[in-house]
Write an enzyme that holds these catalytic residues in place. Structure first.
Site, short mmCIF file in Angstrom:
data_model
loop_
_atom_site.label_atom_id
_atom_site.label_comp_id
_atom_site.label_asym_id
_atom_site.label_seq_id
_atom_site.Cartn_x
_atom_site.Cartn_y
_atom_site.Cartn_z
N LYS A 1 -4.64 -5.84 -19.34
CA LYS A 1 -5.12 -4.50 -19.61
C LYS A 1 -4.84 -4.19 -21.08
O LYS A 1 -3.71 -4.37 -21.54
CB LYS A 1 -4.42 -3.52 -18.67
CG LYS A 1 -5.25 -2.33 -18.32
CD LYS A 1 -4.76 -1.61 -17.09
CE LYS A 1 -5.50 -0.28 -16.99
NZ LYS A 1 -5.31 0.39 -15.74
N GLU B 1 -6.05 6.81 0.08
CA GLU B 1 -5.93 8.23 0.42
C GLU B 1 -5.85 8.44 1.92
O GLU B 1 -5.09 9.29 2.40
CB GLU B 1 -7.13 9.00 -0.16
CG GLU B 1 -7.10 9.18 -1.67
CD GLU B 1 -7.58 7.96 -2.46
OE1 GLU B 1 -8.06 6.99 -1.82
OE2 GLU B 1 -7.47 7.97 -3.69
N ARG C 1 -11.66 11.55 0.55
CA ARG C 1 -11.54 10.26 1.25
C ARG C 1 -10.73 10.37 2.54
O ARG C 1 -10.90 9.57 3.44
CB ARG C 1 -10.79 9.26 0.36
CG ARG C 1 -11.60 8.53 -0.65
CD ARG C 1 -12.19 7.26 -0.08
NE ARG C 1 -13.25 6.76 -0.93
CZ ARG C 1 -13.12 5.77 -1.81
NH1 ARG C 1 -11.97 5.15 -1.93
NH2 ARG C 1 -14.14 5.41 -2.53
#
Ligand SMILES: Cc1ncc(C[n+]2csc(CCOP(=O)(O)OP(=O)(O)O)c2C)c(N)n1
Length: 616
Positions: free
Chosen positions: A280, A365, A393
């Site tokens: 990243k 979630e 969600r």
């Protein structure tokens, strides 16, 4: 002399595909530099984009886009894709109102195959595309590109499960940088790390194969043994057990290796799983060293990096973070849960100070909520910190696992209302509507930071499922009073007295309602609760005024204003009402001030609407 001589020759992938393989390295370097320059001017997602430069180039180089379909997961890593697919010259409008969206968007480009913003949808969507195209006898290739963070969601596994079973021609590329926004967590993440650690085993295996290739019977025996050993020490087999052909892990920054691998994988049939390893922030030292800080950035000087501005007051997110730390000083029987949003939800300090009470459950979630419900059954208070749109969600879990059992789960709902540059996928426009219809729920919306702090305490002390929903950013800058003031459930208050018009304002809209009221001499109520609603207060102001205005940062349909209308009808109060809030449509990305204005939720817009409705 341009800084990007090669990049500027590439407007569309067909030009990219005309390049010699040997030029791709230079293109990666230019593209990466261009990304840093552009994102430094607009803000946006940076580290994930830097990590997927080579992958994006290799995909468009090998696949025949847009006929072949690339499906990006989350879409926060799609800037290089945008640059290579006709949008390079619009990058300076990224995330601005009317400009390019920060995520793939179907009506922005034919290369954007699926709209995203929320994670873990790519495999299911790609599989759907494959099945549909086979039915149409179209034999194009479909590729889902998903990060290791997004791979922690149940939805991703539902897609794998179905794809592996159907045996469809689909390529899933796992872009593994071992990071979600924060460090990736969970057993799947640990499993992926084990695969990376076993790279050593792979290279040993290749060498051994070469040596044994001259002795076929030996090779067969070794292969059998190998399958056994693989199961024990090379865990990539999990994907194979699910029906995928597992390939990797390979270096996702080695453009040559990527191109070579993809060109082979492209022609394989059946479900393919390519595991690539990336970093990243790759290529920008500051981001490599601080991938969390560079996940999403505001504008910055590339030489100096992102500077932390000194905020004059706490954001609502920080109020929640402070409150969490404050309760931990005096309360013990609670835990705090986040579905992969430690930073965004303001929980970094809490997580450091109270690691045993902090649960990052991954991008999950649904699980976060049912997990919380389980915790609540045992007399420990779960505090679920969640964004308004991500709570969508977990809707069934909210109804079926929490509310139906009347479990005292507490929800701290951030980014409720207009969220800005992230656009419609992140705008919390619906929570009041979708929460309000659930029995047993209590819903509060603070009008300022201190009220938020006290509402969090009120929710914590309450023995019912309770939500406190607050917006992105800061409010009026109200100082926090650390003395706990529990708010009476279902009680609002009159904050300004006027004549004729009474404005019933919810949460963030109380402040602008006061500004409006100062100009037209209206009464303002800070309703505080969307559920239970303060019916007494409504009855009282209805008696004393000619017109009622409701105002909320939520869609009008089914929202707080609709609740007021229902209450008035129940009380048989019949008088003119104007409901103000977000309009029935998806707002675009852009500066929240612009979005408020086009929603007529700024002072002038509200005054106009009131005059047009009642005084024309
Ligand atoms: C359903 C959902 N929950 C949370 C988020 C917030 N979010 C955006 S990106 C991200 C991390 C994704 O990690 P990964 O897929 O590994 O991509 P990386 O940023 O590491 O490239 C999270 C949690 C989201 N977009 N969607």
């Amino acid at each position: 002399m341009t800084k990007f001589p090669l990049l500027e020759q590439i407007n569309y992938p067909k030009e990219l595909r005309a390049l010699d393989k040997s030029q791709l390295y230079t293109l990666s370097r230019e593209l990466r530099e261009y990304l840093i320059e552009q994102v430094s001017k607009t803000g946006g997602h940076l580290a994930s984009n830097l990590g997927s430069v080579e992958l994006t180039i290799a995909l468009h180089y090998i696949y025949n886009t847009p006929e072949d379909l690339l499906v990006w997961d989350v879409g926060h890593q799609s800037y290089a894709h945008k640059i290579l697919t006709g949008r390079r010259n619009k990058m300076d409008s990224l995330r601005q109102y009317g400009g390019l969206a920060g995520f793939p968007k179907r009506d922005e480009s034919e290369y954007d195959t699926f709209g995203v913003g929320h994670s873990s949808t790519s495999i299911s969507a790609a599989l759907g595309m494959t099945i549909a195209n086979r039915q149409k006898n179209i034999n194009n290739k479909v590729v889902a590109i998903i990060g290791d963070g997004s791979m922690t969601a149940g939805l991703a596994f539902e897609g794998l499960n179905n794809a592996g079973w159907l045996g469809s021609d689909i390529l899933v590329i796992l872009n593994d940088n071992e990071m979600s926004i924060s460090e990736n967590v969970g057993a799947i993440s640990r499993y992926l790390s084990r695969i990376l650690a076993s790279r050593f085993y792979n290279s040993v295996k290749q060498t051994a194969n070469k040596a044994l290739s001259l002795v076929p019977s030996m090779q067969k025996m070794v292969h059998l043994m190998e399958e056994h050993v693989k199961g024990m020490i090379m865990p990539g087999t999990m994907f194979e057990e699910l029906g995928f052909n597992y390939i990797g892990p390979i270096d996702g920054h080695d453009i040559e290796e990527l191109v070579e691998t993809l060109s082979k994988v492209r022609d394989l049939s059946g479900p393919q799983f390519l595991h690539i390893v990336t970093k990243k922030g790759q290529g920008y030292k500051l981001a490599e060293n601080n991938p969390i800080g560079y996940h999403g950035v505001t504008t910055f000087n590339p030489d100096e990096g992102v500077q932390k501005g000194k905020a004059s007051s706490l954001t609502y997110t920080q109020v929640f973070g402070k409150w969490l730390c404050d309760i931990a000083k005096i309360e013990n029987d609670f835990i705090a849960i986040t579905p992969a949003m430690r930073e965004g939800s303001g929980m970094v300090e809490f997580a450091q100070l109270y690691p045993n009470k902090f649960f990052d459950v991954g991008i999950a979630e649904q699980h976060a909520i049912t997990f919380a419900a389980g915790v609540a059954t045992q007399g420990i208070k779960p505090i679920v910190a969640i964004y308004s749109t991500f709570l969508q969600r977990g809707y069934d879990q909210l109804i079926h696992d929490v509310a139906l059992q009347d479990l005292p789960v507490m929800f701290a709902i951030d980014r409720a209302g207009i969220a800005g540059a992230d656009g419609p996928t992140h705008i919390g426009a619906f929570d009041l509507s979708y929460l309000r219809c659930i029995p047993n729920m209590q819903i509060m919306a603070p009008s300022d930071e201190n009220e938020c702090y006290q509402m969090l305490w009120t929710a914590y002390r309450s023995n019912k499922p309770t939500a406190v929903r607050y917006p992105r950013g800061s409010g009026i800058g109200a100082a926090i009073n650390e003395n706990i003031q529990i708010i009476e459930i279902g009680k609002g208050e009159i904050v300004r007295e006027g004549v004729e018009v009474a404005i019933l304002a919810f949460g963030s809209m109380v402040e602008v309602a006061k500004l409006v009221a100062n100009e037209i001499n209206a009464t303002v109520c800070n309703m505080r609760f969307v559920k239970p609603l303060d019916q007494e207060l409504i009855k009282q102001v209805c008696k004393q005024h000619k017109y009622i205005v409701t105002i909320e940062e939520n869609v009008i349909e089914g929202g707080a204003g609709a609740a007021c209308l229902e209450a008035m009808q129940t009380m048989q109060i019949n008088m003119p009402v104007l409901n103000l809030g977000l309009k029935d449509g998806f707002l675009e990305h852009g500066d929240p001030k612009i979005l408020l204005k086009i929603s007529s939720l700024d002072k002038d817009g509200i005054i106009n609407d009131i005059k047009n409705k009642f005084y024309k």
